[in-house]
Scaffold this motif. Structure first.
Motif, PDB file in Angstrom:
ATOM      1  N   PRO A 287       0.844  -1.200   0.000  1.00 51.08           N
ATOM      2  CA  PRO A 287       0.000   0.000   0.000  1.00 51.08           C
ATOM      3  C   PRO A 287       0.875   1.243   0.000  1.00 51.08           C
ATOM      4  O   PRO A 287       1.766   1.386   0.827  1.00 51.08           O
ATOM      5  CB  PRO A 287      -0.793  -0.132   1.303  1.00 51.08           C
ATOM      6  CG  PRO A 287       0.079  -0.963   2.190  1.00 51.08           C
ATOM      7  CD  PRO A 287       0.832  -1.890   1.290  1.00 51.08           C
ATOM      8  N   SER A 288       0.645   2.123  -0.952  1.00 46.49           N
ATOM      9  CA  SER A 288       1.464   3.324  -1.077  1.00 46.49           C
ATOM     10  C   SER A 288       0.701   4.541  -0.583  1.00 46.49           C
ATOM     11  O   SER A 288      -0.359   4.879  -1.113  1.00 46.49           O
ATOM     12  CB  SER A 288       1.881   3.536  -2.537  1.00 46.49           C
ATOM     13  OG  SER A 288       2.475   4.811  -2.702  1.00 46.49           O
ATOM     14  N   ARG A 289       1.255   5.209   0.421  1.00 50.75           N
ATOM     15  CA  ARG A 289       0.668   6.456   0.910  1.00 50.75           C
ATOM     16  C   ARG A 289       0.908   7.582  -0.087  1.00 50.75           C
ATOM     17  O   ARG A 289       0.091   8.485  -0.223  1.00 50.75           O
ATOM     18  CB  ARG A 289       1.278   6.813   2.268  1.00 50.75           C
ATOM     19  CG  ARG A 289       0.945   5.832   3.376  1.00 50.75           C
ATOM     20  CD  ARG A 289       1.859   6.007   4.574  1.00 50.75           C
ATOM     21  NE  ARG A 289       1.811   7.336   5.128  1.00 50.75           N
ATOM     22  CZ  ARG A 289       0.965   7.723   6.088  1.00 50.75           C
ATOM     23  NH1 ARG A 289       0.096   6.864   6.567  1.00 50.75           N
ATOM     24  NH2 ARG A 289       0.993   8.944   6.560  1.00 50.75           N
ATOM     25  N   LYS A 290       2.028   7.535  -0.790  1.00 52.92           N
ATOM     26  CA  LYS A 290       2.368   8.616  -1.709  1.00 52.92           C
ATOM     27  C   LYS A 290       1.570   8.551  -3.003  1.00 52.92           C
ATOM     28  O   LYS A 290       1.308   9.575  -3.629  1.00 52.92           O
ATOM     29  CB  LYS A 290       3.868   8.590  -2.011  1.00 52.92           C
ATOM     30  CG  LYS A 290       4.714   8.930  -0.792  1.00 52.92           C
ATOM     31  CD  LYS A 290       6.187   8.953  -1.087  1.00 52.92           C
ATOM     32  CE  LYS A 290       6.963   9.376   0.159  1.00 52.92           C
ATOM     33  NZ  LYS A 290       8.419   9.403  -0.049  1.00 52.92           N
ATOM     34  N   MET A 291       1.194   7.345  -3.425  1.00 57.11           N
ATOM     35  CA  MET A 291       0.447   7.188  -4.667  1.00 57.11           C
ATOM     36  C   MET A 291      -1.029   6.918  -4.426  1.00 57.11           C
ATOM     37  O   MET A 291      -1.812   6.824  -5.372  1.00 57.11           O
ATOM     38  CB  MET A 291       1.050   6.046  -5.491  1.00 57.11           C
ATOM     39  CG  MET A 291       2.502   6.261  -5.889  1.00 57.11           C
ATOM     40  SD  MET A 291       2.765   7.765  -6.851  1.00 57.11           S
ATOM     41  CE  MET A 291       1.857   7.386  -8.338  1.00 57.11           C
ATOM     42  N   SER A 292      -1.422   6.754  -3.167  1.00 57.57           N
ATOM     43  CA  SER A 292      -2.824   6.525  -2.782  1.00 57.57           C
ATOM     44  C   SER A 292      -3.414   5.295  -3.472  1.00 57.57           C
ATOM     45  O   SER A 292      -4.584   5.285  -3.868  1.00 57.57           O
ATOM     46  CB  SER A 292      -3.677   7.763  -3.104  1.00 57.57           C
ATOM     47  OG  SER A 292      -3.199   8.894  -2.412  1.00 57.57           O
ATOM     48  N   ARG A 293      -2.601   4.266  -3.613  1.00 59.26           N
ATOM     49  CA  ARG A 293      -3.070   3.005  -4.189  1.00 59.26           C
ATOM     50  C   ARG A 293      -2.035   1.923  -3.892  1.00 59.26           C
ATOM     51  O   ARG A 293      -0.962   2.207  -3.356  1.00 59.26           O
ATOM     52  CB  ARG A 293      -3.267   3.126  -5.704  1.00 59.26           C
ATOM     53  CG  ARG A 293      -2.008   3.489  -6.496  1.00 59.26           C
ATOM     54  CD  ARG A 293      -2.346   3.701  -7.961  1.00 59.26           C
ATOM     55  NE  ARG A 293      -1.226   4.160  -8.754  1.00 59.26           N
ATOM     56  CZ  ARG A 293      -0.364   3.364  -9.384  1.00 59.26           C
ATOM     57  NH1 ARG A 293      -0.502   2.042  -9.305  1.00 59.26           N
ATOM     58  NH2 ARG A 293       0.630   3.867 -10.100  1.00 59.26           N
ATOM     59  N   HIS A 294      -2.375   0.693  -4.226  1.00 62.55           N
ATOM     60  CA  HIS A 294      -1.416  -0.387  -4.070  1.00 62.55           C
ATOM     61  C   HIS A 294      -0.454  -0.402  -5.261  1.00 62.55           C
ATOM     62  O   HIS A 294      -0.865  -0.225  -6.408  1.00 62.55           O
ATOM     63  CB  HIS A 294      -2.133  -1.734  -3.961  1.00 62.55           C
ATOM     64  CG  HIS A 294      -2.590  -2.051  -2.568  1.00 62.55           C
ATOM     65  ND1 HIS A 294      -3.636  -1.391  -1.967  1.00 62.55           N
ATOM     66  CD2 HIS A 294      -2.126  -2.949  -1.655  1.00 62.55           C
ATOM     67  CE1 HIS A 294      -3.811  -1.868  -0.743  1.00 62.55           C
ATOM     68  NE2 HIS A 294      -2.909  -2.802  -0.526  1.00 62.55           N
ATOM     69  N   ILE A 295       0.820  -0.625  -4.977  1.00 62.86           N
ATOM     70  CA  ILE A 295       1.853  -0.700  -6.000  1.00 62.86           C
ATOM     71  C   ILE A 295       2.313  -2.152  -6.102  1.00 62.86           C
ATOM     72  O   ILE A 295       2.793  -2.730  -5.124  1.00 62.86           O
ATOM     73  CB  ILE A 295       3.050   0.203  -5.663  1.00 62.86           C
ATOM     74  CG1 ILE A 295       2.596   1.656  -5.489  1.00 62.86           C
ATOM     75  CG2 ILE A 295       4.121   0.086  -6.731  1.00 62.86           C
ATOM     76  CD1 ILE A 295       2.047   2.292  -6.750  1.00 62.86           C
ATOM     77  N   SER A 296       2.168  -2.739  -7.278  1.00 57.01           N
ATOM     78  CA  SER A 296       2.526  -4.143  -7.477  1.00 57.01           C
ATOM     79  C   SER A 296       4.014  -4.300  -7.761  1.00 57.01           C
ATOM     80  O   SER A 296       4.645  -3.420  -8.347  1.00 57.01           O
ATOM     81  CB  SER A 296       1.717  -4.736  -8.636  1.00 57.01           C
ATOM     82  OG  SER A 296       0.332  -4.682  -8.359  1.00 57.01           O
ATOM     83  N   TYR A 297       4.564  -5.428  -7.347  1.00 51.53           N
ATOM     84  CA  TYR A 297       5.961  -5.740  -7.634  1.00 51.53           C
ATOM     85  C   TYR A 297       6.084  -7.199  -8.060  1.00 51.53           C
ATOM     86  O   TYR A 297       5.242  -8.033  -7.738  1.00 51.53           O
ATOM     87  CB  TYR A 297       6.857  -5.462  -6.426  1.00 51.53           C
ATOM     88  CG  TYR A 297       6.464  -6.189  -5.163  1.00 51.53           C
ATOM     89  CD1 TYR A 297       6.772  -7.532  -4.965  1.00 51.53           C
ATOM     90  CD2 TYR A 297       5.782  -5.527  -4.147  1.00 51.53           C
ATOM     91  CE1 TYR A 297       6.413  -8.194  -3.804  1.00 51.53           C
ATOM     92  CE2 TYR A 297       5.414  -6.177  -2.981  1.00 51.53           C
ATOM     93  CZ  TYR A 297       5.735  -7.507  -2.813  1.00 51.53           C
ATOM     94  OH  TYR A 297       5.371  -8.159  -1.665  1.00 51.53           O
ATOM     95  N   GLU A 298       7.155  -7.495  -8.793  1.00 49.64           N
ATOM     96  CA  GLU A 298       7.409  -8.850  -9.273  1.00 49.64           C
ATOM     97  C   GLU A 298       8.438  -9.576  -8.423  1.00 49.64           C
ATOM     98  O   GLU A 298       8.581 -10.788  -8.527  1.00 49.64           O
ATOM     99  CB  GLU A 298       7.868  -8.809 -10.730  1.00 49.64           C
ATOM    100  CG  GLU A 298       6.763  -8.350 -11.686  1.00 49.64           C
ATOM    101  CD  GLU A 298       7.246  -8.228 -13.116  1.00 49.64           C
ATOM    102  OE1 GLU A 298       8.473  -8.122 -13.310  1.00 49.64           O
ATOM    103  OE2 GLU A 298       6.414  -8.231 -14.029  1.00 49.64           O
ATOM    104  N   SER A 299       9.173  -8.836  -7.610  1.00 52.08           N
ATOM    105  CA  SER A 299      10.187  -9.430  -6.752  1.00 52.08           C
ATOM    106  C   SER A 299      10.193  -8.691  -5.425  1.00 52.08           C
ATOM    107  O   SER A 299      10.424  -7.480  -5.386  1.00 52.08           O
ATOM    108  CB  SER A 299      11.572  -9.342  -7.409  1.00 52.08           C
ATOM    109  OG  SER A 299      12.581  -9.723  -6.497  1.00 52.08           O
TER     110      SER A 299
END
Length: 247
Positions: free
Chosen positions: A38-50
């Protein structure tokens, strides 16, 4: 540039929307764990592959007070590659993250996770570098996996306290007020200074939350805990030797 003065990010949100979906391709060769934070700076969830590649790098961006905004899989870089039949093919490459940081031009990053250092293919590096040079951006290849274990463990601890709690507004102003005249107290000492008002264990999460917010700093080369010395400030200078964002 001071990106904090930017009124709206609507244009960038649309322009740098993810150009590909997160997947687990290559997981047989590398120990990838896909997920999101969960990203406070982007106001959404940020997905990652690793987890220990992109995931850890996003931890950096969330903690770094100078990072204003960042976009995963933001652009398509066109390049050419000779295939097995020795035919020159046109290809597309999507770098990992575009970062907008105070005092810097936009910075495009390729994240290389894994237990061993993996270099980006020279033709891809050149294509990405040319792409950035044409736009006045910076380009870097980062390897968060190569961080010392204690630093990675500390970042995970800090991220655990990223979310505010209902009682934080009651304690945080007084914590910061005490820090103005305490000389480098330990986490435990600072928390126990509230013993007349509440159990010191109610204060500990608020202190760690302030470290996440960049209001307090500590030594990330030693395990973070009750004996950690805290001071006013943020972790940006502590993190720069490992991230390279400011280079």
């Amino acid at each position: 540039m001071d990106w904090r003065n930017k009124i709206s990010w609507d244009h960038e949100d649309q322009l740098y929307a993810p150009k590909r979906k997160v997947h687990n391709k290559g997981s047989r060769e590398f120990n990838h764990v896909i997920g999101s934070i969960p990203s406070r700076k982007m106001s959404r969830h940020i997905s990652y592959e690793s987890l220990w590649g992109e995931g850890l790098f996003y931890y950096f961006l969330e903690i770094d007070p100078l990072t204003v905004r960042y976009y995963p899989q933001p652009v398509i870089v066109h390049h050419q590659k000779v295939n097995r039949q020795f035919v020159l093919e046109k290809k597309e490459h999507v770098p990992d993250t575009l970062v907008f940081r105070r005092g810097s031009v936009p910075h495009l990053f390729q994240i290389k996770g894994g237990d061993e250092i993996i270099e980006q293919q020279p033709h891809l590096y050149r294509a990405c570098l040319d792409y950035c040079n044409e736009r006045g951006w910076k380009y870097s290849v980062e390897r968060p996996k190569t961080l010392p274990k204690v630093v990675k463990d500390n970042l995970q601890i800090i991220m655990h306290f990223k979310n505010p709690r209902v009682d934080y507004p009651l304690w945080i102003p007084e914590i910061l007020k005490k820090m103005a005249y305490y000389e480098n107290p330990t986490v435990d000492y600072l928390a126990r200074s509230f013993s007349a008002k509440t159990d010191f264990r109610n204060i500990l999460p608020a202190i760690y939350h302030l470290i996440f917010l960049g209001e307090l700093s500590t030594n990330i080369l030693a395990p973070i805990g009750p004996s950690s010395v805290v001071r006013l400030g943020d972790l940006s200078q502590e993190l720069l030797p490992y991230v390279g964002i400011g280079e």
